[in-house]
Scaffold this motif. Structure first.
Motif: not given
Length: 564
Positions: A511, A514-515, A517-522, A531
């Motif tokens: 978890r 994944n968090r 990875r999502r933050r890096k993509l954002q 955005r």
């Protein structure tokens, strides 16, 4: 960093305002003074080619726009142009000084430091202090045997510490229980040899039995030794048992034998021996690397050379000896209701704790650093004492007290951070003492000065309902072993909790990954203007038609005017 950029903008604004209000000659003199002061702060070791060339004096025709554009130039500012201490970190210090700084931290703080940067992670993970952390809690790891999954040479001391600390938390989880039958009468003593995955038990039937810890099966048993066996101790080289007739019966390990000891004596009689010195029943035994210790109802503790089996020192008490716990050059023993602390080599009495319990002090345990003693008595209480050595003397202070049992405490066992007790009321108590231990790399720090019975926490866990009169208990390798009057040996296996905890940790790591990875993509999408593109696409998909859209725009225009 953001705060540096803000400060740089504020500095440039102040500089512009100053230029507008001062004369050129005055500005030139102040600039020269500033350059001189900053050049004095620079390190002498800095190469000449890295130093910034002094700018030419500004003329009065330099405009504000030129100054602002110079502040926005793409060339990075050196350490001498801003503030020299802003870009310096702990990694610029000498390695010896960094090592001393890290040596002052505890394991939690050292783990936090390792998360700061890659260089600090390497320094904190490879630091030698992890070995001290491990040894002060669990002692040096024993050399692995063929049956031992043991410690790998590839693991660092930090890995060993983290793994052992993780395993110690499983005693609050689920467990399975194995009941082993084989003794004809009550079992007086159990000993868990975790490094070899073996359990040794004996009692009123005068037979020493060896059990497989993993499978819960009997491996071998000795011939009847002729009397009740009240004490057993073992390591990977030696197994000893003490009888009520005053003898010590022992077996030496057989090289190449799968289960170390030949209890039946089938292969060679030279590995089996018996020594006589005590004049009363032997109640306690202990081993270290070079010596063997035995306590008896003849009111003595004897120190033996474990290779020649000759008695080296006799420590005389005023009452029956019930238990003992050696550490390094000292040995603690219980006699009657008192606790004695001796210098084992010279036989010098260091200190006495008088009337530690109401009635006899039956059981004794000690931390791996030797700074803490745990005693259990006839009054059902458990006391914790701190020992502070001063050359040839020692001061003892009481740290805490628990009263978890309604009957006498017959046995104690300690493995950081758990203290386990067995009582005649048929219950086992598990006490977590990590908050009370004040050791830090061998230095004792007293945490509790006065004992408040109302403020002491109760045991973290109680195991009960297994018959009355539990005589002995031991802990190790995710297991608790106990036995008593009913003659059965019970193993509480907490490996199930360990597996559950491992799965929970793996899911938590997934978890977190994944968090991140999502933050890096954002962050990448925000930096590339993703955005705004998303917003424009969403606006195209959800277009508003007709007067409804014009009304919405009118309202938006009115609200913006009100705000203005």
């Amino acid at each position: 960093m953001e705060f540096v950029c803000q400060e740089g903008t504020e500095d440039s604004k102040k500089l512009v305002s100053c230029v507008e209000h001062i004369e050129p000659n005055q500005f030139n003199s102040k600039l020269k003074a500033k350059e001189t002061a900053l050049s004095n702060l620079a390190f002498d070791s800095k190469p000449e080619n890295e130093r910034i060339v002094k700018p030419k004096p500004l003329s009065k025709f330099h405009s504000r726009k030129a100054i602002v554009s110079s502040n926005k130039s793409k060339q990075p500012l050196s350490d001498d142009d801003v503030l020299p201490n802003f870009r310096r970190s702990i990694t610029d210090l000498p390695p010896a000084l960094i090592s001393e700084i890290l040596n002052c931290l505890d394991p939690k703080e050292l783990g936090i430091v390792s998360c700061v940067s890659a260089s600090l992670h390497r320094l904190a993970s490879e630091h030698h202090v992890w070995k001290e952390f491990y040894c002060e809690r669990w002692g040096l790891p024993i050399a692995p045997t063929p049956l031992d999954s043991g410690f790998s040479d590839d693991k660092s001391w930090k890995d060993l510490y983290v793994e052992r600390e993780f395993r110690s938390n499983t005693f609050m989880g689920r467990y399975s229980m194995d009941v082993m039958y084989g003794h004809a009468e009550a079992v007086r003593t159990v000993f868990l040899l975790a490094s070899a995955k073996l359990i040794f038990t004996s009692g009123y039937d005068s037979v020493v039995r060896m059990w497989n810890m993993e499978e819960g099966l009997s491996i071998a048993s000795s011939r009847p030794l002729g009397c009740t066996i009240r004490a057993v101790a073992a390591d990977t080289k030696l197994l000893v048992a003490g009888g009520t007739d005053g003898f010590i019966h022992g077996w030496r390990a057989v090289e190449g034998l799968q289960h170390l000891f030949d209890l039946r004596g089938c292969q060679s009689q030279s590995t089996e021996f018996r020594v006589w010195e005590h004049e009363g029943p032997i109640t306690s035994l202990a081993l270290d690397l070079t010596r063997m210790y035995s306590g008896s109802w003849d009111m003595t503790v004897r120190v033996w050379d474990r290779f020649s089996m000759k008695c080296l020192t006799v420590l005389r008490h005023s009452d029956w000896v019930w238990g003992l716990a050696p550490h390094d050059t000292t040995v603690a023993s219980t006699s009657g209701s008192d606790v004695y602390i001796w210098e084992s080599s010279s036989g010098t009495l260091i200190n006495i704790i008088y009337s530690a319990h109401v009635g006899n002090t039956y059981s004794l345990a000690r931390s791996h650093t030797g700074n803490y003693l745990f005693t259990g008595g006839e009054d059902g209480a458990i006391h914790m004492f701190e020992i502070v050595r001063h050359c040839t003397e020692a001061t003892v202070s009481q740290v805490s007290t628990w009263i978890p049992h309604s009957g006498p405490v017959h046995s104690l066992a300690f493995e950081f951070p758990w203290l386990v007790s067995a009582s005649s009321d048929g219950k086992l108590s598990l006490i977590d003492v990590r908050k009370l231990l004040g050791t830090s790399k061998g230095k004792s720090v007293s945490r509790t000065k006065h004992v408040d019975k109302n403020g002491v926490e109760p045991p973290q866990r109680m195991l009960h309902g297994y018959g009355s009169n539990l005589f002995s208990v031991d802990i190790g390798a995710d297991r608790i072993v106990c036995a008593g009057e009913e003659g059965a040996v019970r193993i509480f296996n907490f490996t199930q909790a360990l597996e559950i905890e491992k799965r929970i940790r793996a899911l938590r790591g997934i978890r977190l990954e994944n968090r991140m990875r999502r933050r890096k993509l954002q962050i990448e999408m925000n930096s590339k203007g993703g955005r705004t593109d998303q917003c424009s696409v969403a606006a195209k998909k959800n277009t508003v038609n007709g007067d409804r859209g014009s009304a919405w725009h009118n309202k938006r225009r009115v609200s913006s005017k009100l705000k203005a």
